[in-house]
Motif scaffolding. Structure first.
Motif, PDB file in Angstrom:
ATOM      1  N   LEU A 193      34.503  52.479  17.328  1.00 42.28           N
ATOM      2  CA  LEU A 193      33.368  52.913  16.516  1.00 42.28           C
ATOM      3  C   LEU A 193      33.798  53.199  15.076  1.00 42.28           C
ATOM      4  O   LEU A 193      33.075  52.882  14.128  1.00 42.28           O
ATOM      5  N   THR A 194      34.982  53.799  14.914  1.00 37.04           N
ATOM      6  CA  THR A 194      35.479  54.065  13.566  1.00 37.04           C
ATOM      7  C   THR A 194      35.730  52.762  12.816  1.00 37.04           C
ATOM      8  O   THR A 194      35.353  52.614  11.646  1.00 37.04           O
ATOM      9  N   LEU A 195      36.362  51.800  13.477  1.00 37.32           N
ATOM     10  CA  LEU A 195      36.608  50.505  12.838  1.00 37.32           C
ATOM     11  C   LEU A 195      35.304  49.846  12.405  1.00 37.32           C
ATOM     12  O   LEU A 195      35.194  49.297  11.305  1.00 37.32           O
ATOM     13  N   LEU A 196      34.293  49.937  13.279  1.00 35.20           N
ATOM     14  CA  LEU A 196      33.012  49.291  12.980  1.00 35.20           C
ATOM     15  C   LEU A 196      32.219  50.029  11.913  1.00 35.20           C
ATOM     16  O   LEU A 196      31.199  49.522  11.438  1.00 35.20           O
ATOM     17  N   SER A 197      32.679  51.213  11.530  1.00 35.08           N
ATOM     18  CA  SER A 197      32.022  51.954  10.443  1.00 35.08           C
ATOM     19  C   SER A 197      32.598  51.579   9.079  1.00 35.08           C
ATOM     20  O   SER A 197      32.105  52.046   8.055  1.00 35.08           O
ATOM     21  N   ILE A 198      33.633  50.749   9.074  1.00 35.02           N
ATOM     22  CA  ILE A 198      34.248  50.333   7.808  1.00 35.02           C
ATOM     23  C   ILE A 198      33.383  49.258   7.165  1.00 35.02           C
ATOM     24  O   ILE A 198      33.095  48.225   7.765  1.00 35.02           O
ATOM     25  N   LYS A 199      32.965  49.519   5.937  1.00 31.96           N
ATOM     26  CA  LYS A 199      32.053  48.640   5.204  1.00 31.96           C
ATOM     27  C   LYS A 199      32.807  47.883   4.101  1.00 31.96           C
ATOM     28  O   LYS A 199      33.942  48.232   3.761  1.00 31.96           O
ATOM     29  N   PRO A 200      32.171  46.878   3.509  1.00 33.64           N
ATOM     30  CA  PRO A 200      32.839  46.103   2.454  1.00 33.64           C
ATOM     31  C   PRO A 200      33.316  46.945   1.275  1.00 33.64           C
ATOM     32  O   PRO A 200      34.289  46.584   0.603  1.00 33.64           O
ATOM     33  N   GLU A 201      32.634  48.058   1.009  1.00 31.89           N
ATOM     34  CA  GLU A 201      33.014  48.873  -0.150  1.00 31.89           C
ATOM     35  C   GLU A 201      34.272  49.712   0.097  1.00 31.89           C
ATOM     36  O   GLU A 201      34.872  50.250  -0.837  1.00 31.89           O
ATOM     37  N   HIS A 202      34.690  49.837   1.345  1.00 36.43           N
ATOM     38  CA  HIS A 202      35.874  50.652   1.641  1.00 36.43           C
ATOM     39  C   HIS A 202      37.152  49.906   1.255  1.00 36.43           C
ATOM     40  O   HIS A 202      37.283  48.704   1.485  1.00 36.43           O
ATOM     41  N   GLU A 203      38.086  50.662   0.683  1.00 35.01           N
ATOM     42  CA  GLU A 203      39.344  50.083   0.212  1.00 35.01           C
ATOM     43  C   GLU A 203      40.530  50.462   1.085  1.00 35.01           C
ATOM     44  O   GLU A 203      41.637  49.942   0.900  1.00 35.01           O
ATOM     45  N   MET A 204      40.307  51.350   2.035  1.00 34.75           N
ATOM     46  CA  MET A 204      41.383  51.847   2.869  1.00 34.75           C
ATOM     47  C   MET A 204      40.754  52.569   4.061  1.00 34.75           C
ATOM     48  O   MET A 204      39.618  53.036   3.979  1.00 34.75           O
ATOM     49  N   ALA A 205      41.489  52.663   5.185  1.00 36.66           N
ATOM     50  CA  ALA A 205      40.966  53.374   6.356  1.00 36.66           C
ATOM     51  C   ALA A 205      42.065  54.196   7.003  1.00 36.66           C
ATOM     52  O   ALA A 205      43.233  53.788   7.023  1.00 36.66           O
ATOM     53  N   VAL A 206      41.686  55.362   7.515  1.00 34.93           N
ATOM     54  CA  VAL A 206      42.605  56.236   8.246  1.00 34.93           C
ATOM     55  C   VAL A 206      42.039  56.412   9.648  1.00 34.93           C
ATOM     56  O   VAL A 206      40.939  56.951   9.824  1.00 34.93           O
ATOM     57  N   ILE A 207      42.784  55.950  10.643  1.00 42.33           N
ATOM     58  CA  ILE A 207      42.320  55.948  12.029  1.00 42.33           C
ATOM     59  C   ILE A 207      43.153  56.917  12.861  1.00 42.33           C
ATOM     60  O   ILE A 207      44.367  56.734  13.028  1.00 42.33           O
TER      61      ILE A 207
END
Length: 423
Positions: free
Chosen positions: A134-148
């Motif tokens: 669910l967290t991965l699928l919340s990542i949108k085109p505008e995001h530049e980085m993700a912390v999981i």
């Protein structure tokens, strides 16, 4: 229906949800089923409420004309779909696990990296086999980085979550006595958490290492792709500083004091700062992030009341974090009461570990020691030992706590926070 076919609908969606009660216009609803519920029964209602697509795992509920699609397993499709989305992302993904401090560290990393980047990160405690997709699928085109954030209570779980999140960089906060029952003892904890290292090494990805942690150092010794902090020879060296009950860090003469209590949070601050520096963020901006971050999640959270200071740490507890909390709390000035609740999921070691914590509490010499839960009740024969928070609350109505400083620490299942209004 497969992930590639479904992806165009996802690109039109607002978000993915598994809660039929929270459907909003443009959502995609994954209908899970269990022994006592079947969310697929709400598929048509979800579309009526605005969902643009629904995934069900019972064929009788399929209605392709309304974008209700059948798959053999909702969970497996959710995970596979998250992996497909992950492959479309061209941003750094940071994976985080550990026995203690995961969520606080995740939030600190987010606060620091957000000084320069648009960062998506795990919301709340969505850190398991459902939450990570669910967290991965919340990542949108505008995001530049993700912390999981990746949580686990048994071996092979981190391995699964890594196969979904596919982190480019990873950090293990520590190896502690958490979920001993599921991991099969402390050695099992080390093996299970180290599955993150195994993944990162196998794909030549980067590992963040606290070189003051002997296990982290040993497990990553000789690996080429490391970012290190902690010692004089590390990439980044920070000095510990404290101000009243709060912990902070100093880097090249610049001091940053957080709103967190507990020296054990120093390494969490260091990890966030090291990542910030690695990604080109000036320490002045890191200082701003550290000092602005306010814990509100019952983790090392300080609550001020007239004449009293409450330390709320009731989201989780294990022998390692409990001992650290007690040793930190004894340094507070003024009278001190601890209200400690059961540490869950310790298996055969439960009685020994609860006895050890109770002995530590007595050795440290707190003014008042109150225990809550059946496990502590087994080893505590004092009058201020209660089997439940409800019993504690009845007691507090007639016997208010007089100390200036009060620590509440327990596993989430004890729900000690319910007693706060009576303190």
């Amino acid at each position: 229906m497969n992930a590639e076919q479904f992806y165009p609908l996802f690109l039109q969606s607002g978000k993915v949800t598994i809660d039929s009660r929270k459907i909003e216009q443009g959502d995609i609803f994954f209908a899970f089923s269990g022994e006592n519920f079947n969310a697929a029964e709400h598929a048509e209602k979800a579309v009526d409420a605005g969902a643009i697509a629904v995934i069900v795992e019972q064929q009788q509920f399929e209605n392709t004309e309304r974008n209700i699609y059948y798959v053999p397993s909702t969970l497996e499709f959710l995970q596979a779909f998250a992996v497909y989305h992950r492959h479309q992302l061209d941003i750094p993904v940071i994976g985080l696990t550990g026995s203690n401090g995961k969520t606080t560290t995740k939030e600190l990393i987010h606060a620091v990296l957000s000084q320069k980047f648009n960062v998506q990160y795990t919301s709340g405690n969505l850190n398991n086999h459902i939450g990570v997709p669910l967290t991965l699928l919340s990542i949108k085109p505008e995001h530049e980085m993700a912390v999981i954030e990746m949580g686990a209570n048994h071996q092979k779980e981190i391995e699964l979550l890594c196969s979904i999140a596919q982190p480019d960089l990873g950090y293990i906060t520590n190896f502690g006595k958490a979920h001993l029952e599921g991991f099969g003892g402390f050695e099992g904890v080390i093996k299970g958490k180290s599955e993150l290292y195994d993944y990162l090494k196998s794909y030549q990805k980067t590992i963040l290492v606290n070189e003051d942690d002997a296990i982290q150092k040993e497990k990553t010794e000789g690996y080429a792709h490391r970012i290190t902090f902690g010692t004089e020879n590390s990439d980044y060296r920070f000095d510990l500083m404290t101000q009243e009950q709060f912990v902070g860090l100093q880097y090249q003469g610049i001091q940053a004091v957080s709103k967190l209590t507990g020296i054990y949070n120093f390494t969490n601050l260091c990890a966030a700062a090291a990542l910030g520096l690695h990604f080109g963020i000036d320490f002045e901006n890191i200082k701003e992030a550290v000092e602005s971050y306010t814990p509100t999640n019952m983790r090392s959270q300080i609550v001020k009341r007239p004449g009293k200071t409450l330390v709320m740490d009731t989201y989780n507890a294990n022998p390692s974090s409990m001992a650290a909390s007690l040793q930190n709390f004894i340094t507070f000035e003024g009278s001190k009461t601890i209200i400690i609740g059961d540490m869950l999921e310790l298996g055969e070691e439960s009685e020994e570990e609860h006895r050890g914590i109770l002995e530590l509490a007595r050795q440290l010499g707190f003014d008042q020691v109150i225990t809550v839960g059946k496990n502590f009740r087994t080893v505590n024969q004092d009058t201020e030992a209660f089997e439940s928070t409800a019993e504690l609350m009845d007691y507090l109505k007639e016997h208010p706590v007089r100390s200036e400083n009060i620590l509440l620490k327990a596993s989430r299942g004890i729900a000690l926070e319910k007693a706060v209004d009576l303190i």
